[in-house]
Write an enzyme that holds these catalytic residues in place. Structure first.
Site, PDB file in Angstrom:
ATOM      1  N   SER A  98     -10.113   9.267 100.969  1.00 39.48           N
ATOM      2  CA  SER A  98      -9.229  10.353 100.530  1.00 39.48           C
ATOM      3  C   SER A  98      -7.961  10.338 101.366  1.00 39.48           C
ATOM      4  O   SER A  98      -8.001  10.041 102.552  1.00 39.48           O
ATOM      5  CB  SER A  98      -9.888  11.728 100.709  1.00 39.48           C
ATOM      6  OG  SER A  98      -9.000  12.751 100.281  1.00 39.48           O
ATOM      7  N   ASN A 122     -19.259   8.392  92.285  1.00 41.67           N
ATOM      8  CA  ASN A 122     -19.585   6.957  92.261  1.00 41.67           C
ATOM      9  C   ASN A 122     -20.361   6.559  93.515  1.00 41.67           C
ATOM     10  O   ASN A 122     -21.339   5.807  93.444  1.00 41.67           O
ATOM     11  CB  ASN A 122     -18.305   6.116  92.133  1.00 41.67           C
ATOM     12  CG  ASN A 122     -17.708   6.203  90.728  1.00 41.67           C
ATOM     13  OD1 ASN A 122     -18.419   6.499  89.766  1.00 41.67           O
ATOM     14  ND2 ASN A 122     -16.414   5.963  90.611  1.00 41.67           N
ATOM     15  N   TYR A 168      -6.453  19.484  97.933  1.00 42.57           N
ATOM     16  CA  TYR A 168      -7.303  18.914  98.990  1.00 42.57           C
ATOM     17  C   TYR A 168      -8.482  19.840  99.281  1.00 42.57           C
ATOM     18  O   TYR A 168      -9.640  19.419  99.283  1.00 42.57           O
ATOM     19  CB  TYR A 168      -6.464  18.697 100.251  1.00 42.57           C
ATOM     20  CG  TYR A 168      -7.175  17.978 101.369  1.00 42.57           C
ATOM     21  CD1 TYR A 168      -7.464  16.622 101.267  1.00 42.57           C
ATOM     22  CD2 TYR A 168      -7.537  18.647 102.538  1.00 42.57           C
ATOM     23  CE1 TYR A 168      -8.101  15.947 102.312  1.00 42.57           C
ATOM     24  CE2 TYR A 168      -8.162  17.983 103.581  1.00 42.57           C
ATOM     25  CZ  TYR A 168      -8.447  16.619 103.461  1.00 42.57           C
ATOM     26  OH  TYR A 168      -9.076  15.964 104.491  1.00 42.57           O
ATOM     27  N   GLN A 185     -31.064  18.050  93.304  1.00 41.03           N
ATOM     28  CA  GLN A 185     -31.626  17.566  92.023  1.00 41.03           C
ATOM     29  C   GLN A 185     -32.384  16.249  92.170  1.00 41.03           C
ATOM     30  O   GLN A 185     -33.370  16.023  91.480  1.00 41.03           O
ATOM     31  CB  GLN A 185     -30.504  17.427  90.990  1.00 41.03           C
ATOM     32  CG  GLN A 185     -31.027  17.324  89.570  1.00 41.03           C
ATOM     33  CD  GLN A 185     -29.905  17.508  88.536  1.00 41.03           C
ATOM     34  OE1 GLN A 185     -28.948  18.236  88.757  1.00 41.03           O
ATOM     35  NE2 GLN A 185     -30.041  16.835  87.408  1.00 41.03           N
TER      36      GLN A 185
END
Ligand code: UDP
Length: 336
Positions: A98, A122, A168, A185
């Site tokens: 980032s 991803n 951000y 999960q």
């Protein structure tokens, strides 16, 4: 004092004690960035097999140039927000990709949002497929302009979603929700670091990438005015890179840290004006301090509660600001 790359590596490894990453298979997204490249350095030095994915948007190939020919290091120039297939088996995925400089928020808000949502997803999918552990580097910005200072992990934050920092702050908050969702999960082994201001060698000082400390060093050593925003009474709590990397690696490694979110930052608070004066003192620069408008939503105070890091990781920052600044200044001079 001459800046010595090996000394930084030794300092981190000494602080890691018995922890080792030998033979671990690690993916680092954002691995050519300031902190990502130091993660690569230590892991490679410890004998881990490291895959570094970076699109070089704000990272630099020069940060990892010395690793490129090593057989336990592979660099892939790729934007993690786009799908990727990796043939390597992995034990640990570290998602660091980032942009992080406030000037970049204005120019690349969508990239920042994508890196911490689609890109992070991803990475989470890669971790899930490999049954690997995932470490996400979140930020003190999830607290926005905090109304509770020092700030513990339990604080929910005070964030303006539509302000200049919204891309951000909200991206990182959403990222934390993604990580929590994969933990709940799918039972993924996750860890999150809320990183407070960190500085040191390899931090960029140029253009929109520059943060306060490297900008001030660059200004001081080139006889340009030091640009303090506002009256300089806003505070930050600066962590030197060796302390930060030690904290991140302990968080990635220790069993007790599973599922946690932990502030990794210095608990010594400094005003920006005092920090500017320290830079002037150490560089013996005669640059004058000039004052400029405070950017909108610039947090007034930032200081972490670090009890959780102390208790879970046995971690505390060790390098005083004076020493860390001196080492960063020497690095700056040696990189010229
Ligand atoms: N700052 C400053 N002059 C500069 C750059 C930054 O006074 O040239 C201030 C900025 O407004 C903030 C602090 O220094 O209050 C830390 O800025 P940094 O760029 O490190 O990022 P932030 O902590 O705000 O995310």
């Amino acid at each position: 004092m001459i800046w010595d790359y090996k000394k930084e590596v030794e300092a981190i490894e000494k602080n890691l004690g018995d922890l080792t990453f030998e033979d671990r298979r690690v993916l680092i997204t954002g691995g050519a960035g300031f902190l990502g490249s130091w993660m690569c350095d230590i892991l490679v030095h410890q004998g881990a097999k490291v895959v570094c994915v970076d699109n070089l948007a704000s990272g630099l190939k020069s940060n990892i140039a010395h690793l490129l020919d090593l057989e336990n290091f592979r660099f892939i120039e790729h934007d993690i927000s786009e799908p990727i297939f990796l043939e390597e088996k992995l034990d640990l995925v570290v998602h660091m990709a980032s942009r992080a400089s406030p000037f970049e928020f204005e120019h690349y808000p969508i990239e920042i949002l994508k890196a911490n949502t689609i890109g992070l997803m991803n990475s989470l999918e890669i971790a899930k497929k490999n049954q690997a552990r995932l470490l996400y580097t979140s930020t003190s910005e999830t607290y926005g302009n905090p109304l509770v200072v020092p700030t513990p992990e339990s604080y929910y934050g005070n964030v303006n979603a539509i302000g200049p920092r919204g891309c951000y702050d909200e991206a990182k908050r959403c990222g934390e929700a993604y990580v929590t969702a994969y933990k709940n999960q799918f039972g993924l082994d996750t860890r999150m670091a809320r990183i407070f201001n960190t500085y040191g060698p390899r931090m960029r000082f140029d253009g929109i990438y520059g943060r306060a400390i490297p900008r001030f060093i660059d200004q001081a050593l080139n006889d340009r005015p030091i640009t303090v925003f506002g009256d300089g009474s806003q505070t930050r709590s600066f962590t030197y890179l060796t302390d930060q990397i030690e904290g991140l690696l302990k968080l990635a490694c220790l069993e007790e840290a599973r599922g946690s979110v932990i502030n990794i930052g210095n608990d010594k608070e400094t005003t920006i004006l005092d920090m500017a004066k320290k830079v002037l003192e150490i560089t013996r620069s005669r640059s004058e301090i000039t004052f400029h408008p405070l950017p909108k939503d610039d947090p007034l105070r930032r200081k972490p509660v670090i009890t959780r890091a102390e208790e879970v990781l046995g971690w505390q920052p060790k390098v005083p600001l004076q020493d860390g600044l001196a080492r960063t200044i020497e690095w700056y001079k040696s990189s010229k």
